[in-house]
Design a protein around this motif. Structure first.
Motif, PDB file in Angstrom:
ATOM      1  N   PHE A 180      69.863  16.843   8.300  1.00  0.00           N
ATOM      2  CA  PHE A 180      70.585  18.058   7.943  1.00  0.00           C
ATOM      3  C   PHE A 180      69.562  19.185   7.832  1.00  0.00           C
ATOM      4  O   PHE A 180      68.369  18.936   7.643  1.00  0.00           O
ATOM      5  CB  PHE A 180      71.315  17.872   6.595  1.00  0.00           C
ATOM      6  N   LEU A 240      69.292  14.372   2.035  1.00  0.00           N
ATOM      7  CA  LEU A 240      69.365  15.090   3.300  1.00  0.00           C
ATOM      8  C   LEU A 240      68.021  15.751   3.593  1.00  0.00           C
ATOM      9  O   LEU A 240      67.353  16.259   2.688  1.00  0.00           O
ATOM     10  CB  LEU A 240      70.453  16.167   3.239  1.00  0.00           C
ATOM     11  N   LEU A 277      78.017  19.753   6.362  1.00  0.00           N
ATOM     12  CA  LEU A 277      77.854  19.113   5.058  1.00  0.00           C
ATOM     13  C   LEU A 277      79.195  18.571   4.560  1.00  0.00           C
ATOM     14  O   LEU A 277      79.266  17.457   4.013  1.00  0.00           O
ATOM     15  CB  LEU A 277      77.288  20.116   4.054  1.00  0.00           C
ATOM     16  N   TRP A 297      68.426  17.254  -1.527  1.00  0.00           N
ATOM     17  CA  TRP A 297      67.718  17.786  -0.365  1.00  0.00           C
ATOM     18  C   TRP A 297      66.220  17.645  -0.604  1.00  0.00           C
ATOM     19  O   TRP A 297      65.729  17.828  -1.722  1.00  0.00           O
ATOM     20  CB  TRP A 297      68.078  19.261  -0.168  1.00  0.00           C
ATOM     21  N   PHE A 345      74.998  26.600  -0.082  1.00  0.00           N
ATOM     22  CA  PHE A 345      76.153  25.870   0.456  1.00  0.00           C
ATOM     23  C   PHE A 345      77.359  25.917  -0.478  1.00  0.00           C
ATOM     24  O   PHE A 345      78.498  25.781  -0.037  1.00  0.00           O
ATOM     25  CB  PHE A 345      75.763  24.410   0.731  1.00  0.00           C
ATOM     26  N   ARG A 385      76.780  25.207   8.977  1.00  0.00           N
ATOM     27  CA  ARG A 385      76.061  24.130   8.315  1.00  0.00           C
ATOM     28  C   ARG A 385      76.896  23.554   7.174  1.00  0.00           C
ATOM     29  O   ARG A 385      76.865  22.354   6.902  1.00  0.00           O
ATOM     30  CB  ARG A 385      74.713  24.622   7.775  1.00  0.00           C
TER      31      ARG A 385
END
Length: 359
Positions: free
Chosen positions: A168, A147, A351, A129, A47, A347
């Protein structure tokens, strides 16, 4: 606004990468990092790359790649490198030198609250995450947000002290498809992944598929990273091959007429693991367990094929191995859905929205 993502890689992968490319360790830090990221290991979690296009000053740190971290220290703090510094020390220095507004930790168990408390300045948002087992002593009291695509993990995140937990899931990076698109299918069935005690249902399915392949004459290969505590049946030795990483793994997925998937046991009947997107994203035909929420991601029998039992999996596999046109049409539709709705860029936009509403 500054966004810093901390990733960790399987040591087996990074060791193999540097063994294949001995000169890599002698490159400057940024060049090493770019080479590693282009290899695509764990690329559905990159990301930190598309966040740059969304207005963030964004960076990725690979916390447990020793050669890479040593290169950063050599360029930024050679005296401390000479004195000896642990991976924790190096990561702390990287975070403090960048001073991010958002710290996003992809392995929120390896780097939890105890680590966050050692930072000289706490980022405005500490997020993480998790979509795997959460040890009972996990401390997320310093985490503003965890997430996960798994509701069980989000529930446990709050129980372990996280202030919030939100739905997510990862996204597929287009560069991966472009790198492997010329790979053709030469196997009937393929599976790439892990063999661990946490995947008991999947392990049983791998065994059944191997027995069926032997009786039917199917061409089948398993490329497995075997957990140290995992015990494999000797009956699988004939189809076992070395684990594949990065772009090699994505190419291997394309080698199968059918690539199959089953969730980790703790998923509790929910779909959404990375293999859904890794397989469809490269244009391979995916068969996966049917879960009530699968249509959130893909339409069964149109973009992917699902099964409710081992027997149904074997029956459908036999059918689609023989019906090329139907299989290829489903794979094509699954690829288009993945590369649009489930792209890494889409995605990252989600975020970005999740984070900005908390800043």
């Amino acid at each position: 606004m500054k966004f810093l993502q901390v990733l960790t890689f399987y040591p087996a992968y990074s060791e193999a990468l540097y063994a294949r490319h001995p000169a890599l360790a002698h490159l400057p830090y940024e060049k090493q990092l770019n080479v590693i990221l282009r290899d695509g290991f764990g690329a559905l979690h990159y990301f930190g790359l598309p966040m740059r296009d969304l207005g963030w000053d964004s960076r990725i740190v690979l916390a447990n790649v020793p050669q890479l971290q040593a290169a950063w220290m050599a360029q930024n703090n050679p005296a401390r490198l000479a004195a000896g510094a642990s991976i924790i020390d190096v990561l702390r220095l990287q975070i403090e030198s960048f001073a991010p507004d958002v710290l996003f930790v992809s392995d929120s168990v390896a780097f939890q609250s105890q680590f966050v408390r050692t930072l000289a300045v706490r980022p405005r948002i500490v997020s993480g995450w998790r979509a795997a087992n959460i040890p009972p002593d996990t401390d997320w009291q310093e985490f503003d947000l965890i997430l996960s695509h798994l509701s069980g993990c989000r529930k446990k995140a709050l129980e372990h002290g996280a202030r919030e937990a939100e739905f997510f899931y990862p996204g597929f990076p287009g560069f991966v498809h472009d790198a492997v698109k010329d790979q053709t299918a030469d196997l009937d069935l393929i599976f790439c992944g892990q063999w661990t005690p946490e995947h008991a249902a999947r392990n049983r399915m791998l065994f059944r598929a191997a027995m069926q392949a032997r009786s039917k004459g199917w061409k089948l290969e398993y490329h497995l990273h075997v957990n140290s505590s995992g015990k494999m049946s000797s009956a699988l030795e004939s189809v076992m091959h070395s684990a594949k990483w990065g772009l090699d793994m994505f190419r291997t997925l394309r080698r199968g007429r059918i690539s199959f998937n089953a969730e980790i046991d703790l998923a509790g009947g929910e779909a959404g693991n990375m293999r859904l997107f890794e397989t469809t994203g490269v244009g391979a035909f995916l068969m996966t367990q049917h879960h009530a929420n699968i249509s959130r991601y893909f339409e069964p029998d149109r973009e992917i094929v699902t099964f409710g039992s081992e027997e149904e999996f074997l029956e459908k596999a036999a059918y689609y191995i023989e019906h090329d046109a139907e299989r290829e049409a489903i794979a094509e539709r699954g690829m288009r859905r993945c590369q649009t709705e489930h792209s890494l860029e889409s995605r990252a936009a989600e975020l970005d929205a999740i984070l900005r509403k908390r800043l």
